[in-house]
Scaffold this active site. Structure first.
Site, PDB file in Angstrom:
ATOM      1  N   LYS A  14       0.767  -1.341   0.073  1.00  0.00           N
ATOM      2  CA  LYS A  14       0.063  -0.074   0.239  1.00  0.00           C
ATOM      3  C   LYS A  14       0.870   1.058   0.001  1.00  0.00           C
ATOM      4  CE  LYS A  14       0.487   1.416   4.466  1.00  0.00           C
ATOM      5  NZ  LYS A  14       0.935   2.707   4.972  1.00  0.00           N
ATOM      6  N   GLY A 100      10.209  -0.045   3.827  1.00  0.00           N
ATOM      7  CA  GLY A 100      10.019   1.404   2.569  1.00  0.00           C
ATOM      8  C   GLY A 100       8.788   2.117   2.721  1.00  0.00           C
ATOM      9  N   LEU A 102       5.759   0.878   2.935  1.00  0.00           N
ATOM     10  CA  LEU A 102       4.715   0.250   2.060  1.00  0.00           C
ATOM     11  C   LEU A 102       3.983  -0.911   2.613  1.00  0.00           C
ATOM     12  CD1 LEU A 102       6.795  -0.087  -1.108  1.00  0.00           C
ATOM     13  CD2 LEU A 102       5.157   1.666  -0.549  1.00  0.00           C
ATOM     14  N   ASP A 139      -0.999  -0.993  11.159  1.00  0.00           N
ATOM     15  CA  ASP A 139      -1.360  -1.160   9.578  1.00  0.00           C
ATOM     16  C   ASP A 139      -2.128  -2.403   9.440  1.00  0.00           C
ATOM     17  OD1 ASP A 139      -0.460   1.400   8.787  1.00  0.00           O
ATOM     18  OD2 ASP A 139       1.417   0.585   7.883  1.00  0.00           O
TER      19      ASP A 139
END
Length: 291
Positions: A14, A100, A102, A139
């Site tokens: 994401k 990262g 992500l 997350d």
């Protein structure tokens, strides 16, 4: 090792399309606003159910002890929560750059929870799986929620949002950024006024962490500057990944080719850089694995 007996499950990456820090709670957690977007790029989780209750990963991950592995922790947590008498062998094929911004590890853990919910025939509802996932990280609930989301609070308030079909180029300089260090920085703005979806749709948003990271990590600044030649670039989360949106696949692939074939960006940034092209998803591929 052969994976013939394993079933494969996607764990999409994401990006944060923006990230505003609107305050800080007395317990130190930051209040934020963001939009999380799923991508059709990510890791693959391979799972083979076991009848002996054991949970194992099939190979070591350098620097990550098995007890700290989010996928293994997710399986143990679900087993403890439900009392299941089954086990699993778990193997992860990594594509999402680690560290990262992500969501790679969180997505992996969420896909393990979703897959085992079906493989172990647990039939847990989405809200219950989300409560389990929250114990693994902020997350993880988003990936179980399984839709692009307007995010508020400390990341726990998720509202589904419709986003246009968009292609992205994502690049990641191979550097380590400490998320805790960035959030603790005295340079970080923590009083951004709350925004609205209407303002987001007009792109009147930004990433509050980006200014801090750009000052401390010139590699990220150079990646943003280089990618902005082709489309407005922005950092995802606390970095190090940077992304830009494109209207079509051809334009995105043309930019990616300049990274992979000419190594133009690597020479400009003066460090190793990886990149990929991805299309935005409307829904997590395992969305149907929970009600």
């Amino acid at each position: 090792m052969t994976l013939q007996d394993f079933q494969a499950y996607p764990a999409p990456a994401k990006i944060n399309l923006f990230l505003h820090i609107t305050g800080r709670r007395p317990d130190g957690y930051h209040l934020l606003q963001s939009v999380f977007r799923l991508l059709d790029f990510g890791d693959t989780i391979h799972i083979r159910p076991r009848a002996d209750q054991a949970i194992h990963r099939t190979e070591d991950t350098p620097g990550v002890p098995e007890a700290s592995d989010l996928c293994i922790r997710a399986a143990h947590l679900l087993k403890q929560h439900t009392g299941s008498q089954l086990g699993a062998d778990i193997h992860v094929t990594k594509r999402t750059p680690m560290g990262g911004g992500l969501g790679g590890g969180s997505s992996d853990a969420a896909s393990v929870l979703l897959a085992l919910n079906r493989l172990w025939k647990l039939d847990l509802h989405r809200e219950e799986l989300i409560s389990v996932g929250l114990k693994l990280g902020a997350d993880v609930p988003f990936f179980i929620f399984g839709e692009n989301a307007w995010v508020e609070g400390i990341g726990e308030k998720l509202t589904s949002i419709q986003l246009p079909n968009t292609h992205y180029v994502v690049i990641t300089p191979r550097i380590h950024i400490s998320t805790a260090e960035i959030f603790a920085s005295k340079q970080l703005t923590r009083d951004t006024n709350p925004t609205t979806i209407a303002a987001f749709l007009r792109d009147l948003v930004h990433n509050d962490l980006e200014t801090v990271v750009r000052r401390q990590y010139p590699e990220v600044e150079k990646c943003i500057d280089w990618l902005s030649q082709f489309s407005k670039a922005r950092m995802s989360g606390s970095g190090a990944s940077v992304f830009a949106a494109f209207d079509n696949q051809e334009a995105a692939k043309a930019v990616l080719a300049r990274i992979n074939e000419t190594r133009e960006l690597q020479q400009y940034v003066d460090c190793d850089v990886s990149g990929f092209h991805a299309k935005g998803l409307d829904q997590h591929p395992l969305h149907s694995f929970a009600n």
